[in-house]
Scaffold this motif. Structure first.
Motif, PDB file in Angstrom:
ATOM      1  N   PRO B 149       0.816  -1.225   0.000  1.00  0.00           N
ATOM      2  CA  PRO B 149       0.000   0.000   0.000  1.00  0.00           C
ATOM      3  C   PRO B 149       0.850   1.276   0.000  1.00  0.00           C
ATOM      4  CG  PRO B 149      -0.766  -1.543   1.663  1.00  0.00           C
ATOM      5  CD  PRO B 149       0.537  -2.079   1.157  1.00  0.00           C
ATOM      6  N   PRO B 153       0.212   3.297  -3.845  1.00  0.00           N
ATOM      7  CA  PRO B 153      -0.974   3.804  -3.137  1.00  0.00           C
ATOM      8  C   PRO B 153      -2.236   3.923  -3.980  1.00  0.00           C
ATOM      9  CG  PRO B 153       0.711   5.512  -3.372  1.00  0.00           C
ATOM     10  CD  PRO B 153       1.352   4.240  -3.788  1.00  0.00           C
ATOM     11  N   LEU B 154      -2.096   4.309  -5.256  1.00  0.00           N
ATOM     12  CA  LEU B 154      -3.309   4.569  -6.036  1.00  0.00           C
ATOM     13  C   LEU B 154      -4.174   3.317  -6.201  1.00  0.00           C
ATOM     14  CD1 LEU B 154      -4.605   7.024  -7.489  1.00  0.00           C
ATOM     15  CD2 LEU B 154      -3.715   6.089  -9.618  1.00  0.00           C
ATOM     16  N   GLU B 157      -6.029   2.873  -3.069  1.00  0.00           N
ATOM     17  CA  GLU B 157      -7.003   3.945  -2.874  1.00  0.00           C
ATOM     18  C   GLU B 157      -8.253   3.727  -3.724  1.00  0.00           C
ATOM     19  OE1 GLU B 157      -5.395   7.882  -3.688  1.00  0.00           O
ATOM     20  OE2 GLU B 157      -7.445   8.602  -4.004  1.00  0.00           O
ATOM     21  N   LYS B 158      -8.052   3.281  -4.957  1.00  0.00           N
ATOM     22  CA  LYS B 158      -9.187   3.164  -5.883  1.00  0.00           C
ATOM     23  C   LYS B 158      -9.980   1.861  -5.725  1.00  0.00           C
ATOM     24  CE  LYS B 158      -8.183   6.904  -8.383  1.00  0.00           C
ATOM     25  NZ  LYS B 158      -9.026   8.085  -8.368  1.00  0.00           N
ATOM     26  N   ALA B 186      -5.150   3.945   5.666  1.00  0.00           N
ATOM     27  CA  ALA B 186      -4.790   5.351   5.450  1.00  0.00           C
ATOM     28  C   ALA B 186      -5.283   5.795   4.070  1.00  0.00           C
ATOM     29  CB  ALA B 186      -3.282   5.523   5.552  1.00  0.00           C
ATOM     30  N   LEU B 187      -5.279   4.870   3.133  1.00  0.00           N
ATOM     31  CA  LEU B 187      -5.644   5.199   1.756  1.00  0.00           C
ATOM     32  C   LEU B 187      -7.117   4.967   1.466  1.00  0.00           C
ATOM     33  CD1 LEU B 187      -2.597   3.367   0.213  1.00  0.00           C
ATOM     34  CD2 LEU B 187      -3.016   5.807  -0.048  1.00  0.00           C
ATOM     35  N   LYS B 189     -10.728   3.892   3.499  1.00  0.00           N
ATOM     36  CA  LYS B 189     -11.396   3.617   4.784  1.00  0.00           C
ATOM     37  C   LYS B 189     -12.447   2.512   4.669  1.00  0.00           C
ATOM     38  CE  LYS B 189      -9.553   7.162   7.104  1.00  0.00           C
ATOM     39  NZ  LYS B 189      -8.124   6.811   7.141  1.00  0.00           N
TER      40      LYS B 189
END
Lengths: 112, 216
Positions: B149, B153-154, B157-158, B186-187, B189
């Motif tokens: 992660p 991250p993206l 996140e997506k 964090a990325l 929830k």
């Protein structure tokens, strides 16, 4: 790798706007590229010269505004740049979550 | 001062892709298809996870679009199991985009069911492009390590759901689940996180329940 087709698209959009405004030549393209958009600004610059050759953008300079990604702290609400391997807020040590800042990828304007 | 005449554009460069993606999404919805964009690194077990999911879908018809750079190995495997599958080879491109999916969807001629779109094995580019899907499902593995992660991250996140695959190997690898989950949360929830083994089938039933809740 995928900067090539996207650079082509940048030129297409610029040409469309130039023609709609009856311009013969595009002198500058002002592009906004977030560092978190997945696009490498320097690769776009590299491809631009090659692809623009046969278009009304051939003499255009490419001005790229690079945007640093920012997280927003869940606790204090401040925006901050993330340190590698961390999401920690430098102000209050809370945890930041991603924002749209840094994901931009758009043509702001063209100069003709 | 510049002598140039400035024309405001303010147009996203993604526009064409996103426009086509929106049309595909509407068309799939009208056909009763729920589309899942399956993302993960090469070797994460995307195809083997799909097989385990499809075996458990029972009364829901599965369809697969297999994205690969060159090969059609996974398509042949799925077709041999009787799953309606179509191959897309990108010949070098690192992700699927919506024009490619648009063509494939027409060729497949599908209705009422779940369409799995297995994206190119890559944790970067597939997360950046809408391809007409309803949700994104990310497959990460304990063998890749718990720092994913933080490094990609993206994709996290997506994702609308996250699978941790190869959990049968947990005794043999150094996977720090707490660190992994800290990065995930964090990325992102809200995405449910499922621990599975695509080898043994453990945990897959919960992924199937999540899919069924979404299909309704």
């Amino acid at each position: 790798m995928h900067e090539y087709p996207i650079t082509k698209r940048i030129i297409e959009i610029s040409e469309k706007f130039a023609k709609e405004n009856h311009a013969q030549e595009v002198k500058q393209i002002n592009l906004v590229v977030g560092e978190y958009s997945g696009y490498v600004a320097s690769s776009i610059e590299l491809y631009f010269e090659i692809i623009a050759e046969d278009s009304i953008c051939k003499n255009a300079s490419l001005h790229i505004e690079r945007v640093k990604p920012k997280l927003k702290c869940d606790s204090c609400g401040k925006l901050f740049e993330r340190k590698p391997f961390s999401f920690e807020c430098p102000y209050c040590r809370g945890e930041g979550r991603p924002t749209e800042i840094g994901q931009e990828f758009y043509i702001k304007s063209i100069e003709v | 001062m510049s002598e140039n005449n400035e024309i405001e554009v303010m147009q996203s460069v993604y526009d064409k892709n996103d426009e086509i993606a929106a049309k595909i999404n509407t068309s799939l919805t009208e056909k009763g298809i729920f589309a899942i964009n399956v993302m993960g690194a090469p070797g994460a077990g995307k195809t083997s996870t799909l097989i385990k999911i499809i075996e458990r879908l029972k009364d829901i018809t599965p369809y697969v679009i297999e994205g690969d750079i060159e090969a059609d190995i996974d398509t042949k495997t799925l077709q041999a199991l009787g799953v309606k599958t179509i191959q897309i080879n990108t010949n070098g491109a690192c992700h699927l985009d919506s024009p490619l999916i648009g063509e494939a969807v027409e060729t497949l001629n599908i209705e009422n069911g779940v369409l799995f779109i297995e994206n190119i094995g890559n944790l970067v580019c597939p997360a950046e492009f809408q391809i007409g899907e309803h949700v994104k499902m990310l497959i990460s593995t304990v063998t890749e390590g718990s720092d994913k992660p933080y490094k990609y991250p993206l994709a996290f996140e997506k994702a609308n759901s996250i699978i941790i695959n190869k959990c049968d190997l947990l005794p043999y690898v150094d996977f720090d689940e707490e660190y992994f989950m800290k990065g995930v949360r964090a990325l992102n929830k809200t995405a449910p996180v499922f621990k599975i083994s695509s080898k043994t089938g453990e945990g897959v039933e919960e992924v199937v329940s999540w899919i069924k809740q979404n299909v309704k």
